[in-house]
Design a protein around this motif. Structure first.
Motif, PDB file in Angstrom:
ATOM      1  N   ILE A 185      15.880  -1.233  -1.505  1.00 54.49           N
ATOM      2  CA  ILE A 185      15.010  -1.601  -2.610  1.00 54.49           C
ATOM      3  C   ILE A 185      13.855  -0.602  -2.638  1.00 54.49           C
ATOM      4  O   ILE A 185      13.350  -0.185  -1.585  1.00 54.49           O
ATOM      5  N   ASN A 203       9.156  -4.466  -5.789  1.00 63.10           N
ATOM      6  CA  ASN A 203       9.302  -5.294  -6.985  1.00 63.10           C
ATOM      7  C   ASN A 203      10.395  -6.346  -6.783  1.00 63.10           C
ATOM      8  O   ASN A 203      11.510  -6.222  -7.290  1.00 63.10           O
ATOM      9  N   SER A 204      10.073  -7.401  -6.008  1.00 61.29           N
ATOM     10  CA  SER A 204      11.012  -8.508  -5.815  1.00 61.29           C
ATOM     11  C   SER A 204      10.290  -9.663  -5.135  1.00 61.29           C
ATOM     12  O   SER A 204       9.336  -9.448  -4.382  1.00 61.29           O
ATOM     13  N   ASP A 205      10.748 -10.882  -5.409  1.00 58.20           N
ATOM     14  CA  ASP A 205      10.202 -12.053  -4.716  1.00 58.20           C
ATOM     15  C   ASP A 205      11.260 -12.709  -3.832  1.00 58.20           C
ATOM     16  O   ASP A 205      11.103 -13.849  -3.395  1.00 58.20           O
ATOM     17  N   ARG A 206      12.342 -12.002  -3.546  1.00 56.81           N
ATOM     18  CA  ARG A 206      13.438 -12.565  -2.752  1.00 56.81           C
ATOM     19  C   ARG A 206      12.971 -13.090  -1.387  1.00 56.81           C
ATOM     20  O   ARG A 206      13.399 -14.177  -0.968  1.00 56.81           O
TER      21      ARG A 206
END
Length: 221
Positions: A185, A203-206
């Motif tokens: 990522i 850029n992710s909220d995983r």
């Protein structure tokens, strides 16, 4: 004189500057279904382990003979390092598959597929996404005789370390649980502006879905 020379060379071979006596050949048979109580010189009564065959090399009845260790079809599991220390012998020691049978020599442990069960522990299931929960299986390594799992440390990429245990399925290595499953990522920002900073943004909220994780590893460049 001619007769003397013929007699001399019938007893010795000249190789690499040394006189090497011609020795008789002995075949030792090893099968996963055999027994280490067997002498092993008969294909119908093979020994069970490769370690026992190596021990047999030094026994008086075959001590001065060339040895052919014939591995019969199946998995020959090694539970310790195999050491062959006969450098001062003139005899030849050969290990091969008997009659080109399908032979596997491995230091690993095979875990039967029926030892894997579905995960039912709620505390583990909550770590997994709903779409992954039904696909994850578990097993207890100690039930397969695996008690020393070592320690996971960074290795490779110019880092010399002992590699950790690996799991293989149908001959292919499996990876540890990771995200993303493939590739990387992208880092969107490094607040400090320093290339070696340990604080970065992406850029992710995983990761918000990961519950009670205290030992997260990150790899990137």
């Amino acid at each position: 004189m001619l007769c003397d020379l013929l007699l001399f060379f019938s007893l010795f071979n000249f190789s690499s500057g040394f006189l090497i006596p011609e020795l008789q050949n002995v075949h030792l048979y090893v099968s996963p279904t055999g027994s280490d109580l067997n002498v092993g010189t008969d294909a119908s009564n093979p020994m069970r382990t490769l370690h026992r065959a190596i021990q047999r090399i030094s026994e008086p009845d075959i001590q001065n003979k060339n040895i052919w260790i014939e591995l019969m079809e199946g998995y020959h599991d090694l539970n310790s390092t195999l050491v062959i220390n006969h450098r001062n012998d003139y005899r030849r020691i050969t290990i091969r598959a008997y009659q080109n049978q399908k032979v596997h020599v491995t230091g690993g442990k095979r875990i039967p597929s029926n030892q894997f069960t579905k995960v039912t522990d709620p505390s583990i299931l909550q770590r997994l996404s709903p779409e992954a929960q039904k696909h994850v299986l578990q097993t207890k390594l100690s039930d397969a005789g695996i008690t020393d799992i070592g320690q996971i440390v960074p290795y490779g990429k110019y880092i010399l370390r002992q590699a950790p245990l690996e799991i293989f399925e149908n001959g292919f290595p499996l990876t540890l649980s990771r995200w993303p499953n493939y590739g990387f990522i992208n880092i969107t920002n490094v607040p400090s502006g320093h290339r070696y900073s340990t604080v970065f943004q992406y850029n992710s909220d995983r990761p918000k879905k990961w519950a009670n994780q205290s030992d997260i590893w990150v790899y990137g460049y």
